[in-house]
Scaffold this active site. Structure first.
Site, PDB file in Angstrom:
ATOM      1  N   ARG A  86       6.180 -12.322  -4.811  1.00 47.83           N
ATOM      2  CA  ARG A  86       6.952 -12.927  -5.910  1.00 47.83           C
ATOM      3  C   ARG A  86       7.193 -11.882  -7.002  1.00 47.83           C
ATOM      4  O   ARG A  86       6.651 -10.773  -6.945  1.00 47.83           O
ATOM      5  CB  ARG A  86       6.248 -14.161  -6.476  1.00 47.83           C
ATOM      6  N   GLY A  87       8.022 -12.257  -7.970  1.00 48.16           N
ATOM      7  CA  GLY A  87       8.295 -11.380  -9.107  1.00 48.16           C
ATOM      8  C   GLY A  87       8.894 -10.047  -8.669  1.00 48.16           C
ATOM      9  O   GLY A  87       9.749  -9.975  -7.777  1.00 48.16           O
ATOM     10  N   VAL A 131      -6.959  -7.289  -3.528  1.00 46.78           N
ATOM     11  CA  VAL A 131      -7.138  -5.839  -3.634  1.00 46.78           C
ATOM     12  C   VAL A 131      -8.128  -5.461  -4.744  1.00 46.78           C
ATOM     13  O   VAL A 131      -8.328  -4.285  -5.013  1.00 46.78           O
ATOM     14  CB  VAL A 131      -5.795  -5.081  -3.790  1.00 46.78           C
ATOM     15  N   ASN A 158       1.953  -2.672  -6.270  1.00 46.72           N
ATOM     16  CA  ASN A 158       2.620  -3.489  -7.289  1.00 46.72           C
ATOM     17  C   ASN A 158       1.691  -4.567  -7.856  1.00 46.72           C
ATOM     18  O   ASN A 158       1.830  -4.956  -9.011  1.00 46.72           O
ATOM     19  CB  ASN A 158       3.868  -4.108  -6.635  1.00 46.72           C
ATOM     20  N   TYR A 168      -2.189  -5.933 -25.592  1.00 45.12           N
ATOM     21  CA  TYR A 168      -1.804  -5.436 -24.262  1.00 45.12           C
ATOM     22  C   TYR A 168      -2.734  -4.311 -23.785  1.00 45.12           C
ATOM     23  O   TYR A 168      -2.494  -3.678 -22.772  1.00 45.12           O
ATOM     24  CB  TYR A 168      -0.348  -4.937 -24.349  1.00 45.12           C
ATOM     25  N   LYS A 189      -2.927   1.015 -16.842  1.00 44.66           N
ATOM     26  CA  LYS A 189      -1.691   1.615 -16.314  1.00 44.66           C
ATOM     27  C   LYS A 189      -1.629   3.108 -16.650  1.00 44.66           C
ATOM     28  O   LYS A 189      -1.106   3.907 -15.867  1.00 44.66           O
ATOM     29  CB  LYS A 189      -0.457   0.894 -16.850  1.00 44.66           C
ATOM     30  N   ILE A 222      10.018  -7.409 -18.019  1.00 41.97           N
ATOM     31  CA  ILE A 222      10.826  -7.939 -16.915  1.00 41.97           C
ATOM     32  C   ILE A 222      10.494  -9.426 -16.803  1.00 41.97           C
ATOM     33  O   ILE A 222       9.305  -9.789 -16.815  1.00 41.97           O
ATOM     34  CB  ILE A 222      10.458  -7.242 -15.577  1.00 41.97           C
ATOM     35  N   THR A 224       9.302 -12.364 -15.347  1.00 39.76           N
ATOM     36  CA  THR A 224       8.567 -12.882 -14.179  1.00 39.76           C
ATOM     37  C   THR A 224       7.511 -13.863 -14.693  1.00 39.76           C
ATOM     38  O   THR A 224       7.313 -13.997 -15.903  1.00 39.76           O
ATOM     39  CB  THR A 224       7.823 -11.769 -13.394  1.00 39.76           C
TER      40      THR A 224
END
Ligand code: NAP
Length: 273
Positions: A15-16, A64, A90, A151, A158, A187, A189
């Site tokens: 998805r996304g 994962v 991802n 965040y 990241k 984005i 999602t």
């Protein structure tokens, strides 16, 4: 087609953004290994859409975050598929909130899923990836180099992932495997539902991007697809930003009061008339 004969693994590919990448690679000829964690119904729906494109799909559930799951996934890919050309990491995790109150469970989970999984998966998969010369792509975020409120958990993990991509690239390039990262701005999602005020993120993107709109998953697929071709052979260990120009800088017009802005718009309209 561009990816004929290739096999691509996309973690969180159901998805996304992961789904958009899976669909793009499949529409350009690749067979797809779809990984997901819990939502088997959505995974099956995406698999069906890929089959409808005439491609093969393997749906592989694996968390994962878990080393054992990753090793089992690697083994399954070797035995059930026996080929891998593209690995897109991802799947991601992160908790929104102030860093001074960030719990270590969330922090470690983000590091496990966003960073450690990329390392462990690549260790498992490099022997297959090097057979035909392959590609590894990490999905990153502009929050790796910019600081956004609440965040930190995602942004810091990241940033570590981007560093890992550079180090992986260094060792993988001599094996014929290119490793790069794609860094995205906001984005639309389901992931944005975790923000306290998702509409504030929309407003931010629409204001800051010179394109004046929010990103869509499809905005990232072209760059991922391109990086997985011989045309991108000379791009090694780079972070390619695809954020609609959000991180470029400031438009001073955004800092005018609503009254001043209206005045400016009226002046422009007069000039155009
Ligand atoms: N959306 C944005 O604004 C944005 C901005 C910059 C970067 N990114 C990056 O783009 C990537 C995709 O984001 P997204 O917004 O598309 O996310 P999303 O809509 O939340 O989708 C996440 C996907 O990852 C899977 N997943 C989550 N945890 C997993 C785990 N432990 N093991 C295996 N699979 C797991 C999910 O599977 P289930 O459905 O089974 O849970 C799902 O398929 C992430 O790396 C994200 O950091 C997103």
């Amino acid at each position: 087609m561009k990816h004929d004969g290739k096999v691509a693994l996309v973690t969180g590919g159901t998805r996304g953004i992961g789904k958009a990448i899976s669909m793009r690679l499949a529409s350009e000829g690749a067979d797809i290994i779809l990984n997901y964690k819990t939502d088997s119904a959505t995974a099956e729906e995406t698999a069906e859409e890929i089959r409808a494109l005439g491609r093969k799909v393997w749906v592989m559930q694996a968390d994962v975050r878990d080393d054992k799951n990753i090793r089992a996934l690697g083994k399954r890919i070797k035995t059930d598929v026996g080929q891998l050309d593209i690995f897109v990491h991802n799947a991601a995790f992160g908790t929104m909130g102030p860093i001074l109150r960030m719990g270590m469970f969330s922090w470690r989970a983000a590091m496990d899923i966003n960073v450690n999984a990329l390392l462990l998966m690549t260790q498992q998969l490099a022997p297959l990836l090097k057979e035909n010369g392959g590609w590894v792509i990490g999905l990153s975020s502009i929050g790796a180099e910019m600081a956004f409120s609440e965040y930190a958990c995602i942004g810091v993990s990241k940033a570590a992932m981007e560093a890992l991509c550079r180090y992986l690239a260094f060792e993988l390039a001599p094996l014929g495997i290119r490793c790069n990262a794609v860094s995205a701005g906001p984005i639309k999602t389901r992931a944005l539902d975790w923000f306290a005020y998702p509409h504030a993120v929309d407003n931010y993107a629409e204001t800051k991007s010179p394109l004046h709109r929010m990103g869509k998953p499809q905005d990232l697929t072209g760059v991922v697809s391109f990086l997985c071709t011989p045309d991108a052979d000379w791009i090694v260990g780079q972070v390619i930003k695809a954020d609609g120009g959000i991180s470029l800088g400031e438009n001073f017009m955004d800092w005018l009061s609503p009254e001043e802005k209206a005045l400016e718009e009226a002046k422009k309209a007069k000039k155009r008339a």
